[in-house]
Scaffold this active site. Sequence first.
Site, PDB file in Angstrom:
ATOM      1  N   LYS A  52       0.840  -1.201   0.000  1.00  0.00           N
ATOM      2  CA  LYS A  52       0.000   0.000   0.000  1.00  0.00           C
ATOM      3  C   LYS A  52       0.874   1.249   0.000  1.00  0.00           C
ATOM      4  CE  LYS A  52      -3.724  -2.568   2.092  1.00  0.00           C
ATOM      5  NZ  LYS A  52      -4.390  -3.063   3.301  1.00  0.00           N
ATOM      6  N   GLN A  96      -5.156  -1.928   9.468  1.00  0.00           N
ATOM      7  CA  GLN A  96      -4.873  -3.206   8.815  1.00  0.00           C
ATOM      8  C   GLN A  96      -5.460  -4.354   9.640  1.00  0.00           C
ATOM      9  OE1 GLN A  96      -3.317  -3.661   5.730  1.00  0.00           O
ATOM     10  NE2 GLN A  96      -4.003  -5.768   6.031  1.00  0.00           N
ATOM     11  N   ASP A 119     -11.336   2.116   3.564  1.00  0.00           N
ATOM     12  CA  ASP A 119     -11.570   0.682   3.388  1.00  0.00           C
ATOM     13  C   ASP A 119     -13.056   0.391   3.186  1.00  0.00           C
ATOM     14  OD1 ASP A 119      -9.572  -1.180   3.141  1.00  0.00           O
ATOM     15  OD2 ASP A 119      -9.165  -1.332   5.293  1.00  0.00           O
TER      16      ASP A 119
END
Length: 279
Positions: A52, A96, A119
């Site tokens: 990322k 994460q 997300d």
Amino acid sequence: MAILMDGKILSAERMAQLRQRVDALKAAGKPVGLAVILVGDDPASQVYVRNKGKACEELGIESETLRLPADTAQADLEALIERLNGDSRISGILVQLPLPRHLDEAAALRKIIPEKDVDGFHIENAGKLFTGQTGVVACTPKGILHMLKASGVPLSGREAVVIGRSNIVGKPVAMLLLNENCTVTLCHSRTQDLAAHTRRADILVAAVGKPRFITGDMVKPGAAVVDVGINRVDGKVVGDVDFASVEPVAGWISPVPGGVGKMTICMLMENTIEAAERR
Ligand code: NDP
């Protein structure tokens, strides 16, 4: 022979467009930045976070990885999220997953303000998807839809079968396909006679987490087969689809690696840019 839905090519095309949007944001003096919170030292998560960061670098997006020890308290994690919520340089915040077991994942995700939830896991964004409103759409499902559309797979009126009902892949991808007017079946570990369902599918999405689980005899000739799985077998990454037996039967197929994973990161960049553009 199936048409390859090549995540490397499709994401490179999209990334070129995204770079222009980052340049436009910068020219307008609008900050675009992604903060990634990594708790603990899960090796797979470390790789994802690194990838990322690389994608941000490629586009000129500021990125910051905030590493917390595995024994971090819930209150400390949430305090960090709150600080980032108020940081004007940061347009997107990502926690994460998975988090260490002692932490409450849902509570942590709820702390991210929905505008910075790149997300798309916040309950408000998930709710918007499920009620047909515009919100942030989760990266993997969004990437899958982009991959299907960009590959010219017909969707409206077609039978779509999704295997896996997680909140991050199965359910949102089913909802996106429903919004595209597919007739959607959602399968899971209690589904009886799975192959009877998969053989009806014009679009088959495998998000199971079992190596080479879908074999050629389970696939309708000409179907579009999307492999979401990331499984490590003998040091190699393999998908949920047995490429060797499915590829000769399918009309379209996505590889692993180089398929959905690439699209996921690309859509994370897009969601981060969109968050910056909205401000
Ligand atoms: P989960 O473990 O949360 O969900 C797996 C799903 O598969 C569950 O719904 C489960 O059913 C179902 N399942 C398990 N066994 C069977 C079976 N025998 N028959 C039918 N269904 C079954 O996984 P995720 O959704 O998080 O991820 C799925 C895969 O995708 C993983 O390999 C993951 O690594 C990968 N992934 C890849 C991403 C990418 O960017 N490419 C992003 C996210 C995930 P039940 O609900 O009944 O338990």
